[in-house]
Design a protein around this motif. Structure first.
Motif, PDB file in Angstrom:
ATOM      1  N   VAL A 153       0.860  -1.195   0.000  1.00  0.00           N
ATOM      2  CA  VAL A 153       0.000   0.000   0.000  1.00  0.00           C
ATOM      3  C   VAL A 153       0.885   1.230   0.000  1.00  0.00           C
ATOM      4  O   VAL A 153       1.787   1.357   0.840  1.00  0.00           O
ATOM      5  CB  VAL A 153      -0.932   0.022   1.226  1.00  0.00           C
ATOM      6  N   ILE A 154       0.634   2.132  -0.937  1.00  0.00           N
ATOM      7  CA  ILE A 154       1.451   3.335  -1.092  1.00  0.00           C
ATOM      8  C   ILE A 154       0.560   4.566  -1.029  1.00  0.00           C
ATOM      9  O   ILE A 154      -0.460   4.651  -1.723  1.00  0.00           O
ATOM     10  CB  ILE A 154       2.230   3.307  -2.423  1.00  0.00           C
ATOM     11  N   GLU A 155       0.941   5.504  -0.201  1.00  0.00           N
ATOM     12  CA  GLU A 155       0.219   6.769  -0.062  1.00  0.00           C
ATOM     13  C   GLU A 155       0.595   7.729  -1.197  1.00  0.00           C
ATOM     14  O   GLU A 155       1.646   7.596  -1.826  1.00  0.00           O
ATOM     15  CB  GLU A 155       0.569   7.423   1.282  1.00  0.00           C
ATOM     16  N   LYS A 156      -0.279   8.698  -1.440  1.00  0.00           N
ATOM     17  CA  LYS A 156       0.078   9.769  -2.357  1.00  0.00           C
ATOM     18  C   LYS A 156       1.134  10.666  -1.694  1.00  0.00           C
ATOM     19  O   LYS A 156       1.231  10.646  -0.456  1.00  0.00           O
ATOM     20  CB  LYS A 156      -1.159  10.579  -2.745  1.00  0.00           C
ATOM     21  N   PRO A 157       1.911  11.428  -2.439  1.00  0.00           N
ATOM     22  CA  PRO A 157       1.839  11.581  -3.885  1.00  0.00           C
ATOM     23  C   PRO A 157       2.541  10.436  -4.601  1.00  0.00           C
ATOM     24  O   PRO A 157       3.614   9.995  -4.176  1.00  0.00           O
ATOM     25  CB  PRO A 157       2.563  12.907  -4.132  1.00  0.00           C
ATOM     26  N   PHE A 158       1.922   9.965  -5.668  1.00  0.00           N
ATOM     27  CA  PHE A 158       2.522   8.886  -6.448  1.00  0.00           C
ATOM     28  C   PHE A 158       3.266   9.515  -7.618  1.00  0.00           C
ATOM     29  O   PHE A 158       2.725   9.751  -8.684  1.00  0.00           O
ATOM     30  CB  PHE A 158       1.443   7.926  -6.941  1.00  0.00           C
ATOM     31  N   GLY A 159       4.524   9.808  -7.358  1.00  0.00           N
ATOM     32  CA  GLY A 159       5.324  10.522  -8.340  1.00  0.00           C
ATOM     33  C   GLY A 159       5.214  12.027  -8.153  1.00  0.00           C
ATOM     34  O   GLY A 159       4.294  12.532  -7.500  1.00  0.00           O
ATOM     35  N   HIS A 160       6.152  12.730  -8.736  1.00  0.00           N
ATOM     36  CA  HIS A 160       6.188  14.190  -8.679  1.00  0.00           C
ATOM     37  C   HIS A 160       5.747  14.800 -10.011  1.00  0.00           C
ATOM     38  O   HIS A 160       5.352  15.954 -10.079  1.00  0.00           O
ATOM     39  CB  HIS A 160       7.601  14.655  -8.327  1.00  0.00           C
ATOM     40  N   LEU A 162       4.940  13.219 -14.468  1.00  0.00           N
ATOM     41  CA  LEU A 162       4.674  12.040 -15.280  1.00  0.00           C
ATOM     42  C   LEU A 162       5.883  11.117 -15.336  1.00  0.00           C
ATOM     43  O   LEU A 162       5.756   9.892 -15.175  1.00  0.00           O
ATOM     44  CB  LEU A 162       4.256  12.455 -16.690  1.00  0.00           C
ATOM     45  N   GLU A 163       7.053  11.683 -15.545  1.00  0.00           N
ATOM     46  CA  GLU A 163       8.255  10.859 -15.663  1.00  0.00           C
ATOM     47  C   GLU A 163       8.533  10.054 -14.397  1.00  0.00           C
ATOM     48  O   GLU A 163       8.809   8.851 -14.449  1.00  0.00           O
ATOM     49  CB  GLU A 163       9.465  11.750 -15.983  1.00  0.00           C
ATOM     50  N   SER A 164       8.442  10.721 -13.236  1.00  0.00           N
ATOM     51  CA  SER A 164       8.720  10.024 -11.980  1.00  0.00           C
ATOM     52  C   SER A 164       7.651   8.975 -11.679  1.00  0.00           C
ATOM     53  O   SER A 164       7.944   7.922 -11.094  1.00  0.00           O
ATOM     54  CB  SER A 164       8.835  11.023 -10.826  1.00  0.00           C
ATOM     55  N   ALA A 165       6.395   9.240 -12.062  1.00  0.00           N
ATOM     56  CA  ALA A 165       5.329   8.260 -11.861  1.00  0.00           C
ATOM     57  C   ALA A 165       5.568   7.014 -12.710  1.00  0.00           C
ATOM     58  O   ALA A 165       5.392   5.879 -12.241  1.00  0.00           O
ATOM     59  CB  ALA A 165       3.974   8.878 -12.194  1.00  0.00           C
ATOM     60  N   ILE A 166       5.978   7.221 -13.954  1.00  0.00           N
ATOM     61  CA  ILE A 166       6.285   6.083 -14.836  1.00  0.00           C
ATOM     62  C   ILE A 166       7.451   5.282 -14.265  1.00  0.00           C
ATOM     63  O   ILE A 166       7.422   4.039 -14.235  1.00  0.00           O
ATOM     64  CB  ILE A 166       6.608   6.571 -16.260  1.00  0.00           C
ATOM     65  N   ASN A 167       8.484   5.982 -13.785  1.00  0.00           N
ATOM     66  CA  ASN A 167       9.647   5.293 -13.210  1.00  0.00           C
ATOM     67  C   ASN A 167       9.262   4.481 -11.982  1.00  0.00           C
ATOM     68  O   ASN A 167       9.730   3.344 -11.807  1.00  0.00           O
ATOM     69  CB  ASN A 167      10.734   6.310 -12.846  1.00  0.00           C
ATOM     70  N   LEU A 168       8.426   5.050 -11.112  1.00  0.00           N
ATOM     71  CA  LEU A 168       8.007   4.333  -9.915  1.00  0.00           C
ATOM     72  C   LEU A 168       7.146   3.125 -10.270  1.00  0.00           C
ATOM     73  O   LEU A 168       7.304   2.040  -9.690  1.00  0.00           O
ATOM     74  CB  LEU A 168       7.248   5.267  -8.975  1.00  0.00           C
ATOM     75  N   ASN A 169       6.247   3.291 -11.234  1.00  0.00           N
ATOM     76  CA  ASN A 169       5.442   2.153 -11.681  1.00  0.00           C
ATOM     77  C   ASN A 169       6.322   1.042 -12.243  1.00  0.00           C
ATOM     78  O   ASN A 169       6.111  -0.139 -11.965  1.00  0.00           O
ATOM     79  CB  ASN A 169       4.442   2.602 -12.744  1.00  0.00           C
ATOM     80  N   THR A 170       7.310   1.420 -13.043  1.00  0.00           N
ATOM     81  CA  THR A 170       8.214   0.430 -13.634  1.00  0.00           C
ATOM     82  C   THR A 170       8.969  -0.328 -12.558  1.00  0.00           C
ATOM     83  O   THR A 170       9.097  -1.560 -12.614  1.00  0.00           O
ATOM     84  CB  THR A 170       9.215   1.123 -14.580  1.00  0.00           C
ATOM     85  N   VAL A 449      -2.934   6.544 -12.889  1.00  0.00           N
ATOM     86  CA  VAL A 449      -2.006   7.538 -12.344  1.00  0.00           C
ATOM     87  C   VAL A 449      -1.311   8.289 -13.466  1.00  0.00           C
ATOM     88  O   VAL A 449      -1.207   9.522 -13.463  1.00  0.00           O
ATOM     89  CB  VAL A 449      -0.968   6.850 -11.430  1.00  0.00           C
ATOM     90  N   GLU A 450      -0.814   7.559 -14.432  1.00  0.00           N
ATOM     91  CA  GLU A 450      -0.065   8.181 -15.533  1.00  0.00           C
ATOM     92  C   GLU A 450      -0.971   9.048 -16.402  1.00  0.00           C
ATOM     93  O   GLU A 450      -0.551  10.122 -16.877  1.00  0.00           O
ATOM     94  CB  GLU A 450       0.619   7.093 -16.355  1.00  0.00           C
ATOM     95  N   ALA A 451      -2.210   8.621 -16.607  1.00  0.00           N
ATOM     96  CA  ALA A 451      -3.153   9.434 -17.386  1.00  0.00           C
ATOM     97  C   ALA A 451      -3.452  10.752 -16.679  1.00  0.00           C
ATOM     98  O   ALA A 451      -3.570  11.808 -17.321  1.00  0.00           O
ATOM     99  CB  ALA A 451      -4.446   8.659 -17.634  1.00  0.00           C
ATOM    100  N   ALA A 452      -3.567  10.709 -15.342  1.00  0.00           N
ATOM    101  CA  ALA A 452      -3.831  11.935 -14.581  1.00  0.00           C
ATOM    102  C   ALA A 452      -2.659  12.905 -14.690  1.00  0.00           C
ATOM    103  O   ALA A 452      -2.843  14.117 -14.850  1.00  0.00           O
ATOM    104  CB  ALA A 452      -4.113  11.588 -13.120  1.00  0.00           C
ATOM    105  N   TRP A 453      -1.442  12.379 -14.586  1.00  0.00           N
ATOM    106  CA  TRP A 453      -0.268  13.249 -14.737  1.00  0.00           C
ATOM    107  C   TRP A 453      -0.195  13.842 -16.147  1.00  0.00           C
ATOM    108  O   TRP A 453       0.178  15.008 -16.333  1.00  0.00           O
ATOM    109  CB  TRP A 453       1.011  12.462 -14.444  1.00  0.00           C
ATOM    110  N   THR A 454      -0.549  13.046 -17.157  1.00  0.00           N
ATOM    111  CA  THR A 454      -0.498  13.528 -18.538  1.00  0.00           C
ATOM    112  C   THR A 454      -1.393  14.748 -18.727  1.00  0.00           C
ATOM    113  O   THR A 454      -1.029  15.696 -19.437  1.00  0.00           O
ATOM    114  CB  THR A 454      -0.930  12.398 -19.497  1.00  0.00           C
ATOM    115  N   ILE A 455      -2.554  14.757 -18.082  1.00  0.00           N
ATOM    116  CA  ILE A 455      -3.488  15.884 -18.205  1.00  0.00           C
ATOM    117  C   ILE A 455      -2.870  17.173 -17.673  1.00  0.00           C
ATOM    118  O   ILE A 455      -3.026  18.247 -18.270  1.00  0.00           O
ATOM    119  CB  ILE A 455      -4.791  15.568 -17.443  1.00  0.00           C
ATOM    120  N   LEU A 456      -2.160  17.077 -16.556  1.00  0.00           N
ATOM    121  CA  LEU A 456      -1.708  18.281 -15.859  1.00  0.00           C
ATOM    122  C   LEU A 456      -0.280  18.704 -16.189  1.00  0.00           C
ATOM    123  O   LEU A 456       0.134  19.789 -15.794  1.00  0.00           O
ATOM    124  CB  LEU A 456      -1.826  18.066 -14.341  1.00  0.00           C
TER     125      LEU A 456
END
Length: 509
Positions: A153-160, A162-170, A449-456
């Motif tokens: 279980v991981i709390e937000k923020p999930f990444g800072h 888009l790039e960091s979110a993708i890296n963390l997911n990977t 998560v990645e789609a949300a970052w892409t929007i912003l």
């Protein structure tokens, strides 16, 4: 106390067990679940942190948190004496292999005692910069090999970004299946947020008009009277857009805008949410200034008390350009919502603490009433109140009593506290029990998560490239920066806040 078993043998390993999140939220939630009979007798909480504690000292520390923050009040001695037997403490460094070996040893001992394979839930109640290291250690220590029983279980923020979110997911996917990963957003555990699904898809009344033909626009507001308090270090790296809109508000938007799911299967519902995010119109860099505004609170008055500006808060730079208020206009480009603006806004040190979703319907196509009858006429509105008051309010036109035909807006009100007399579970209780059950419906998936970052990202990039010379832009205790009013006024709208007061209920009974 109920005794019905709702879940199987469960071991909750809290990494960061001496922190504020554990003290205020996690242990009070687990205690309430146990007290209400949702957790079986075969469970254990293993707290892991660097601080030196004995088991009794750890229990005493957690007892203080439960007494202060549990929705059921102070723990009764006989109840707490039983509950504390499920608590153990393990001192260790998060980057030490020996810590995870000790965790594994305790898990095996409990499973041997129970003669069963337990659910192992690793809860990362730690700062975001420790997510990667701890996740790697759990994986390399082979503590999550059982794909069906082991969860993280991981709390937000999930990444800072888009790039960091993708890296963390990977990184997570090198050690865990997606089905094992629970990205927690406490907003989705709130009763009124969950009730959006029931309201939309369990009633035939509203779904036929839940589209661009009848809805003019939608507003989502999450405002707080509080400032950043002791979170200056975190907020300086986040800001309102990352802290609230990227997760909380976009998740609320998904629940409002999603298509009807075929079933209540977790992935089916999450697929529908991802469809919404993927349909959100992407902003071009030159469009950001028209569709997104930011602000930062200055000093002011809140409830008669003088409060300092953001730049005067502890651990905040005196020249900070971090936004404490953000408002964004979004469009969902699909058949249901084409052309309907979604306005989302959030801010700190505002004039009220409220989380509310407003569905503004279009006006009637023709006014057949005389002009004097419709002087106070307003379009229909549906208000979904999330906090501090929980309920649903419908505003419509009715004739005012008397000999003349005069129309005024009135309200039909569903109030949680008047309708349901039982206690409402805290958001963390709802989400934790879902983790224990293995139900991921209310948790964000990697692509979500990645789609949300892409929007912003266009907004974040534009704001980073153009530091504002005008901060602060609104007084503490106000309704926010004037630019937020202009954002919605250019489309002929204004921000709506309809009071949700108990004295209005009389008109609905």
């Amino acid at each position: 106390m109920e005794t019905e078993t709702k879940i199987g043998h469960t071991i909750i390993i809290i990494l960061g067990a001496t922190g504020d999140l554990t003290w205020r939220k996690l242990i009070p939630a687990i205690y309430n679940l146990w007290l209400d009979g949702w957790i079986p007798g075969e469970f254990a909480v293993i707290g892991v942190s660097r601080r030196k504690y004995t088991d009794p000292e750890f229990g005493k520390h957690l007892h203080e948190g439960v007494d202060k923050f549990s929705r059921q009040g102070k723990a009764k001695k006989d109840h707490w004496d039983v509950f504390t037997k499920y608590l153990t403490y393990l001192q260790g460094e998060f980057d030490a292999t020996s810590t995870y070996a000790a965790i594994g040893k305790q898990i095996k001992a409990l499973e041997k005692k129970w003669n069963a394979t337990a659910n192992s839930v690793f809860y990362l109640a730690v700062p975001p910069n420790q997510f990667e290291g701890i996740s790697m250690k759990i994986g390399s220590s082979e503590l999550a090999e059982n794909k069906e029983k082991s969860r993280i279980v991981i709390e937000k923020p999930f990444g800072h970004n888009l790039e960091s979110a993708i890296n963390l997911n990977t990184l997570l996917h090198t050690h865990f299946d997606e089905s094992q990963i629970y990205r927690i957003d406490h907003y989705l555990g709130k009763e009124t947020v969950q009730n959006i699904l029931a309201f939309r898809f369990a009633n035939a009344l509203f779904e036929p008009i839940w589209n661009r033909n009848y809805i003019d626009h939608i507003q989502i507001t999450v405002s707080e009277e509080l400032g950043v308090e002791h979170r200056g270090n975190y907020y300086e790296t986040a800001g309102a857009l990352r802290d609230m809109i990227q997760n909380h508000l976009l998740q609320l938007m998904c629940l409002i805008a999603m298509e009807a799911p075929i079933s209540f299967d977790a992935n089916e519902i999450r697929n529908k949410k991802v469809d919404v995010l993927n349909a959100v119109r992407k902003m071009k860099p030159e469009e950001v200034h028209k569709n997104a505004i930011r602000g930062q609170y200055g000093s002011g008055w809140v409830k008669g008390k003088k409060v300092k500006s953001y730049r005067q808060e502890p651990d905040v730079s005196p020249s900070s350009n971090v936004e404490t208020f953000a408002a964004v206009k979004l469009y969902v480009d699909n058949w249901r919502w084409q052309g309907v603006p979604f306005y989302v806004r959030t801010g700190k040190r505002l004039n009220e603490t409220i989380s509310v979703i407003t569905i503004q319907f279009k006006p009637v196509p023709h006014h057949s009433f005389p002009v004097e009858a419709i002087e106070n006429w307003q379009s229909n509105k549906l208000i979904l109140n999330i906090q501090p008051h929980m309920g649903i309010q419908l505003s419509f036109q009715a004739k005012q009593p008397g000999l003349k035909m005069l129309l005024n807006p009135v309200h039909m009100l569903f109030n949680y506290h008047d309708t349901y007399t039982g206690g409402t579970p805290e958001a963390y209780e709802t989400l934790l029990i879902d983790v224990f059950r293995g139900d991921a419906t209310l948790f964000m998936r990697a692509d979500q998560v990645e789609a949300a970052w892409t929007i912003l990202m266009p907004v974040l990039d534009a704001w980073k490239a153009n530091t504002s010379p005008n901060f602060p832009t609104y007084d503490a205790g106000s309704h926010g920066p004037q630019d937020a009013d202009a954002l919605i006024a250019v489309d002929g709208h204004n921000w709506i806040t309809i009071p949700f007061e108990k004295n209005e209920i009389a008109s609905t009974k």
